[in-house]
Design a protein around this motif. Structure first.
Motif, PDB file in Angstrom:
ATOM      1  N   SER A 188       0.830  -1.200   0.000  1.00 22.77           N
ATOM      2  CA  SER A 188       0.000   0.000   0.000  1.00 22.77           C
ATOM      3  C   SER A 188       0.868   1.255   0.000  1.00 22.77           C
ATOM      4  O   SER A 188       0.601   2.214  -0.738  1.00 22.77           O
ATOM      5  N   GLY A 189       1.922   1.257   0.805  1.00 25.94           N
ATOM      6  CA  GLY A 189       2.835   2.393   0.826  1.00 25.94           C
ATOM      7  C   GLY A 189       3.534   2.591  -0.499  1.00 25.94           C
ATOM      8  O   GLY A 189       3.721   3.727  -0.965  1.00 25.94           O
ATOM      9  N   ASN A 190       3.919   1.461  -1.139  1.00 30.22           N
ATOM     10  CA  ASN A 190       4.563   1.558  -2.452  1.00 30.22           C
ATOM     11  C   ASN A 190       3.632   2.171  -3.496  1.00 30.22           C
ATOM     12  O   ASN A 190       4.039   3.027  -4.286  1.00 30.22           O
ATOM     13  N   VAL A 191       2.391   1.703  -3.507  1.00 33.52           N
ATOM     14  CA  VAL A 191       1.432   2.214  -4.483  1.00 33.52           C
ATOM     15  C   VAL A 191       1.171   3.700  -4.252  1.00 33.52           C
ATOM     16  O   VAL A 191       1.123   4.500  -5.201  1.00 33.52           O
ATOM     17  N   LEU A 192       1.012   4.070  -2.992  1.00 41.78           N
ATOM     18  CA  LEU A 192       0.757   5.477  -2.680  1.00 41.78           C
ATOM     19  C   LEU A 192       1.921   6.354  -3.126  1.00 41.78           C
ATOM     20  O   LEU A 192       1.734   7.382  -3.793  1.00 41.78           O
ATOM     21  N   ALA A 193       3.152   5.937  -2.771  1.00 32.84           N
ATOM     22  CA  ALA A 193       4.327   6.729  -3.142  1.00 32.84           C
ATOM     23  C   ALA A 193       4.503   6.793  -4.653  1.00 32.84           C
ATOM     24  O   ALA A 193       4.821   7.858  -5.218  1.00 32.84           O
ATOM     25  N   SER A 194       4.304   5.662  -5.343  1.00 32.05           N
ATOM     26  CA  SER A 194       4.474   5.635  -6.798  1.00 32.05           C
ATOM     27  C   SER A 194       3.412   6.479  -7.495  1.00 32.05           C
ATOM     28  O   SER A 194       3.715   7.191  -8.466  1.00 32.05           O
ATOM     29  N   ALA A 195       2.178   6.409  -7.010  1.00 34.82           N
ATOM     30  CA  ALA A 195       1.104   7.193  -7.631  1.00 34.82           C
ATOM     31  C   ALA A 195       1.331   8.688  -7.433  1.00 34.82           C
ATOM     32  O   ALA A 195       1.141   9.484  -8.361  1.00 34.82           O
ATOM     33  N   VAL A 196       1.738   9.074  -6.240  1.00 35.23           N
ATOM     34  CA  VAL A 196       2.029  10.493  -5.985  1.00 35.23           C
ATOM     35  C   VAL A 196       3.190  10.956  -6.865  1.00 35.23           C
ATOM     36  O   VAL A 196       3.132  12.033  -7.486  1.00 35.23           O
ATOM     37  N   ALA A 197       4.254  10.129  -6.933  1.00 33.51           N
ATOM     38  CA  ALA A 197       5.396  10.495  -7.772  1.00 33.51           C
ATOM     39  C   ALA A 197       4.977  10.611  -9.237  1.00 33.51           C
ATOM     40  O   ALA A 197       5.397  11.545  -9.946  1.00 33.51           O
ATOM     41  N   GLY A 198       4.149   9.672  -9.718  1.00 33.97           N
ATOM     42  CA  GLY A 198       3.693   9.735 -11.102  1.00 33.97           C
ATOM     43  C   GLY A 198       2.900  10.999 -11.381  1.00 33.97           C
ATOM     44  O   GLY A 198       3.079  11.650 -12.423  1.00 33.97           O
ATOM     45  N   ALA A 199       2.011  11.372 -10.437  1.00 36.63           N
ATOM     46  CA  ALA A 199       1.214  12.586 -10.624  1.00 36.63           C
ATOM     47  C   ALA A 199       2.091  13.824 -10.643  1.00 36.63           C
ATOM     48  O   ALA A 199       1.903  14.731 -11.477  1.00 36.63           O
ATOM     49  N   VAL A 200       3.042  13.880  -9.728  1.00 34.58           N
ATOM     50  CA  VAL A 200       3.936  15.048  -9.659  1.00 34.58           C
ATOM     51  C   VAL A 200       4.802  15.148 -10.908  1.00 34.58           C
ATOM     52  O   VAL A 200       4.962  16.228 -11.501  1.00 34.58           O
ATOM     53  N   LEU A 201       5.369  14.025 -11.346  1.00 35.41           N
ATOM     54  CA  LEU A 201       6.251  14.033 -12.513  1.00 35.41           C
ATOM     55  C   LEU A 201       5.497  14.400 -13.789  1.00 35.41           C
ATOM     56  O   LEU A 201       5.977  15.181 -14.615  1.00 35.41           O
ATOM     57  N   ALA A 202       4.307  13.816 -13.963  1.00 33.70           N
ATOM     58  CA  ALA A 202       3.517  14.140 -15.163  1.00 33.70           C
ATOM     59  C   ALA A 202       3.099  15.604 -15.155  1.00 33.70           C
ATOM     60  O   ALA A 202       3.139  16.286 -16.194  1.00 33.70           O
ATOM     61  N   SER A 203       2.696  16.119 -13.988  1.00 37.43           N
ATOM     62  CA  SER A 203       2.326  17.530 -13.895  1.00 37.43           C
ATOM     63  C   SER A 203       3.519  18.424 -14.164  1.00 37.43           C
ATOM     64  O   SER A 203       3.389  19.481 -14.813  1.00 37.43           O
ATOM     65  N   ALA A 204       4.689  18.017 -13.670  1.00 38.08           N
ATOM     66  CA  ALA A 204       5.896  18.812 -13.903  1.00 38.08           C
ATOM     67  C   ALA A 204       6.225  18.880 -15.381  1.00 38.08           C
ATOM     68  O   ALA A 204       6.655  19.930 -15.894  1.00 38.08           O
ATOM     69  N   CYS A 205       6.038  17.760 -16.109  1.00 40.32           N
ATOM     70  CA  CYS A 205       6.278  17.775 -17.557  1.00 40.32           C
ATOM     71  C   CYS A 205       5.360  18.785 -18.239  1.00 40.32           C
ATOM     72  O   CYS A 205       5.787  19.533 -19.134  1.00 40.32           O
ATOM     73  N   ALA A 206       4.095  18.805 -17.815  1.00 43.57           N
ATOM     74  CA  ALA A 206       3.150  19.765 -18.402  1.00 43.57           C
ATOM     75  C   ALA A 206       3.547  21.194 -18.058  1.00 43.57           C
ATOM     76  O   ALA A 206       3.479  22.097 -18.909  1.00 43.57           O
ATOM     77  N   ALA A 207       3.977  21.419 -16.826  1.00 42.56           N
ATOM     78  CA  ALA A 207       4.326  22.769 -16.398  1.00 42.56           C
ATOM     79  C   ALA A 207       5.577  23.287 -17.082  1.00 42.56           C
ATOM     80  O   ALA A 207       5.697  24.493 -17.366  1.00 42.56           O
ATOM     81  N   LEU A 208       6.530  22.393 -17.354  1.00 40.87           N
ATOM     82  CA  LEU A 208       7.785  22.832 -17.964  1.00 40.87           C
ATOM     83  C   LEU A 208       7.609  23.322 -19.392  1.00 40.87           C
ATOM     84  O   LEU A 208       8.520  23.937 -19.967  1.00 40.87           O
ATOM     85  N   ILE A 209       6.465  23.055 -19.994  1.00 42.25           N
ATOM     86  CA  ILE A 209       6.212  23.562 -21.334  1.00 42.25           C
ATOM     87  C   ILE A 209       6.252  25.092 -21.354  1.00 42.25           C
ATOM     88  O   ILE A 209       6.607  25.712 -22.360  1.00 42.25           O
ATOM     89  N   PHE A 210       5.927  25.702 -20.225  1.00 39.81           N
ATOM     90  CA  PHE A 210       5.890  27.156 -20.184  1.00 39.81           C
ATOM     91  C   PHE A 210       7.288  27.772 -20.174  1.00 39.81           C
ATOM     92  O   PHE A 210       7.409  29.004 -20.182  1.00 39.81           O
ATOM     93  N   LEU A 211       8.319  26.913 -20.166  1.00 36.86           N
ATOM     94  CA  LEU A 211       9.700  27.402 -20.286  1.00 36.86           C
ATOM     95  C   LEU A 211      10.220  27.259 -21.710  1.00 36.86           C
ATOM     96  O   LEU A 211      11.430  27.274 -21.925  1.00 36.86           O
ATOM     97  N   ARG A 212       9.321  27.133 -22.674  1.00 37.67           N
ATOM     98  CA  ARG A 212       9.782  26.875 -24.034  1.00 37.67           C
ATOM     99  C   ARG A 212      10.570  28.035 -24.611  1.00 37.67           C
ATOM    100  O   ARG A 212      11.303  27.868 -25.588  1.00 37.67           O
TER     101      ARG A 212
END
Length: 777
Positions: free
Chosen positions: A431-455
């Protein structure tokens, strides 16, 4: 180059800064023993043709995974063994990094995007976790370089480019992975078909055929012995069920985006046995092939964004279809696709384990991420695709994290349904692994979207994306590669010391191990994996006994004789009766099992290791390796097997021989004596003084490639006791010689040498010979 070296050094800082060596899975079970054996023979100026450390003996160069001709082996002749092995593994990652970078740059991907793709493949879950099996790591890390050189040749055919591409393609075969070599050639065909710069179709086809032919000819020293072994034995998978073991479980497809949520990074440094058995079974094995297939959330976002931005390009959809086909093959028994290939493609049948195809999937996703970078992050690119895909990936990841954090939706309503009696600590850990991995996935995917504004600042944007990807992979995978003290490779276990005390120096001794899935002991101050490695070394399992110069009746490598395998139908009968009859003097048992067998063990002595719960049995009636016997002729293998597998074995001085013609009867009484002269493993010389016609029994595996002579005259070698060899000898004094040469090796060396020499001379001639000038008007 400096950035790549820094990323590699930081990722493997733990390995570079300590004396620990990579030690997990087949690194210990096969890689180290095979390297030690190769180095011992070659340093004595002998070629290792025959391997006595597995299944009563088999061909060494004929077994593909031994990698007999790989150039990294030469490190063992100039460096200490542990250091050479460590450098071999560490060197694979810069090779993968540079090859992937060059391959992706060939499609005009910006340098930052190519570095992103190279980081994705090099530090992907498969490459990091396959440090437990360097044979496959060497092949996978060489693949991108082979494809880049192939692409250069396909675009601009030339002799030098053909030579370089063929050499590196052959290097994939020399690494020891036949399936990777075949798939590398398949990838070359795909490159020839899809690359827009490969020229007219006639040139594409011709260049593709020429390159595949060059790679095959240069790899002939490895390919021809392996082909001969395949034709005369049963290497690899013998059935579809066996072929599909180590299939990638569908649940693990989520790892591609989320990370290794099933792994225990701190304890077992991998997926624990209980999780494998209950959630992601591997065809009867208690572990998975690799403990992670994660390629990084940012890479998945860029790959999907690139596909979304290329919906009108047919090559993008063909590439996506090929990646999906690879994924279907990796899933093995979860889908019928692997079975179709197994049934329809004859040369595929010796291959095993669908999960071995994951590096191709990882490389495909890395290349797709690089192409997505080019399509979306360069000026005029479809940057919005990255934003939308990033959000579409982030939302379900965040939803999964929220559901499990608030109501344990995944843990209670999905996991418990499939594993009702899941232990509390395991449930909490998963359960801890899934929670940590899901949070990391959400943060990383959001960061990819946000970094577009540095084009407007592409350098900063590129640096941050590369750092984000490398950080995600380092967080997930750095804890998963396993190091253990190198003293485990140099300190003989208690059973080995006991055997040495009971045998003469230099005597060839064969051992066996009856242990199967024995859990590692809990030792104070010893990590789980170190205890597991200690147990594996202590139980005399193949092929680790080669580290101590002991030979094995057990088999682990795929070239074992089918005759040896046949005698193991009754496991107890094999370890208590047949193995000693075939020259096995010592057998290791679990102490509890040894007590249960009781009177069935004809022991001369026993030695107990109370800490590990093991017992070493020395058999009083173990047959000598070489001895004279009375032949009892039978019509064929089936009758011989019936006699040897019956509860009552023939007398110890009788050999069950599969005779092609009747042999002279041997009267009762003494048989004579023999004197074995010193020699190599491939050349056996025995002086025989027979008092009556008999057979000289050699308790080594009956395998193709052996030839025998009596007093200089060639004679047939006959199968004896199903699995070993017998040479008929008449009464009187005689000189018996047996010689071994791996079938196909001589032809392979000749073809390979001529191919290497021919290409080298052609390149030199092209470079140094003056070109003929065109006549002037």
């Amino acid at each position: 180059m400096a950035v790549a070296a820094l990323l590699w050094g930081l990722f493997f800082f733990r390995a570079l800064s300590t004396s620990g060596v990579f030690m997990a899975g087949d690194t210990l079970r096969a890689f180290y023993p095979m390297r030690a054996y190769w180095a011992s023979r070659v340093s004595a100026l002998e070629f290792p043709d025959w391997l006595p450390y597995d299944g009563l003996g088999q061909s060494f160069p004929g077994i593909f995974i031994t990698g007999t001709f790989h150039p990294f082996l030469w490190l063992h002749l100039v460096l200490p063994f542990a250091l050479a092995a460590k450098l071999t593994l560490l060197a694979c990652f810069p090779l993968a990094l540079g090859g992937t970078y060059a391959l992706v740059r060939a499609w005009d991907v910006p340098r930052a995007g190519a570095l992103f793709a190279a980081v994705t493949f090099t530090f992907s879950g498969y490459l990091v976790c396959i440090t437990n099996n360097p044979t496959y790591l060497q092949a996978a890390s060489t693949l991108p370089l082979a494809l880049w050189l192939a692409l250069r040749f396909l675009r601009e055919p030339g002799l030098t480019r053909l030579t370089l591409a063929g050499m590196v393609l052959a290097l994939v075969a020399f690494a020891g992975d036949a399936q990777a070599f075949v798939m590398a050639n398949a990838c070359i065909v795909c490159l020839a078909a899809l690359d827009p710069r490969a020229g007219p179709w006639r040139r594409r086809v011709g260049a593709c055929v020429l390159l595949i032919l060059a790679g095959g000819l240069l790899a002939a020293p490895q390919l021809l012995p392996a082909a001969a072994l395949t034709a005369g034995s049963e290497p690899g998978a013998r059935s579809l069920v066996e072929a599909q073991r180590f299939s990638l479980h569908p649940l693990r497809l989520w790892e591609l985006v989320l990370g290794p949520f099933l792994a225990d990074a701190q304890g077992t440094q991998g997926i624990p046995v209980a999780v494998v058995r209950h959630l992601v079974p591997s065809g009867g094995f208690n572990r998975t092939w690799v403990d992670s297939v994660y390629v990084g959330t940012p890479a998945c976002v860029l790959a999907l964004a690139g596909l979304a931005a290329s919906v009108r390009q047919w090559r993008a959809w063909v590439f996506a279809a090929l990646v999906l086909l690879l994924a279907a093959l990796c899933l093995g028994d979860a889908l019928p696709v692997y079975g179709w290939v197994y049934q329809l493609v004859p040369f595929w049948r010796p291959f095993r384990y669908p999960e071995k195809l994951v590096p191709l999937l990882s490389l495909g996703l890395a290349v797709a991420a690089g192409l997505g970078w080019k399509r979306c992050l360069t000026p005029g690119g479809s940057a919005r695709a990255v934003v939308w895909v990033g959000l579409l990936v982030a939302l379900p990841c965040a939803g999964l994290a929220l559901v499990d954090a608030t109501g344990q939706g995944w843990s209670q309503h999905w996991l418990r349904v499939r594993w009702p009696d899941v232990p509390g600590p395991v449930l909490q850990g998963l359960s801890g692994n899934v929670l940590a991995s899901a949070v990391a996935g959400a943060v990383l995917a959001s960061a990819c979207a946000a970094l577009i504004f540095l084009r407007e600042r592409p350098s900063l944007q590129g640096a941050l994306l590369v750092a984000l990807q490398w950080g995600a992979l380092a967080w997930a995978h750095e804890p998963l590669y396993q190091l253990s003290p190198e003293e485990l490779l140099t300190t003989p276990p208690a059973f080995v010391e006991r055997i040495r005390a009971l045998t003469a120096p230099g005597e060839r001794v064969r051992v066996a191990s009856s242990l199967r899935d024995l859990p590692p002991p809990r030792l104070a101050g010893v990590r789980y994996n170190d205890a597991l490695n200690l147990l594996q070394l202590s139980v005399l399992a193949p092929d680790m006994v080669a580290l101590w110069g002991l030979e094995s009746a057990n088999e682990y490598l795929p070239g074992v004789s089918p005759r040896v395998r046949q005698l193991k139908a009754d496991r107890v009968h094999w370890f208590t009766r047949l193995a000693p009859r075939l020259g096995t003097r010592f057998v290791a048992f679990a102490t509890a099992e040894q007590r249960e067998l009781g009177a069935r063990l004809s022991a001369r002595s026993t030695f107990v290791d109370p800490v590990l719960g093991l017992t070493l049995v020395e058999y009083a009636d173990a047959a000598p390796r070489i001895h004279l016997a009375r032949p009892e002729c039978v019509e064929g293998r089936a009758e011989a097997a019936r006699r040897m597998l019956s509860p009552q074995l023939p007398p110890s001085d009788v050999a069950i021989v599969e005779c092609q013609a009747a042999l002279p009867a041997t009267p009762e009484g003494p048989l004579g004596r023999i004197d074995v002269a010193p020699g190599t493993l491939e050349h056996l010389t025995v002086e025989v003084e027979a008092l009556a016609p008999a057979v000289l029994v050699v308790n080594d595996a009956y395998q193709p490639g052996w030839r025998a002579s009596v007093d200089g005259q060639d004679v047939l070698i006959l199968p004896a006791n199903v699995a070993v060899r017998a040479v008929p000898v008449p009464a009187g004094r005689h000189l018996v010689e047996l010689r071994y040469r791996t079938p196909g090796l001589t032809a392979g060396l000749l073809v390979g040498a001529l191919s290497w020499l021919g290409l080298a001379l052609a390149c030199l001639g092209k470079r140094f010979l003056p070109r003929r000038r065109a006549p002037t008007a």
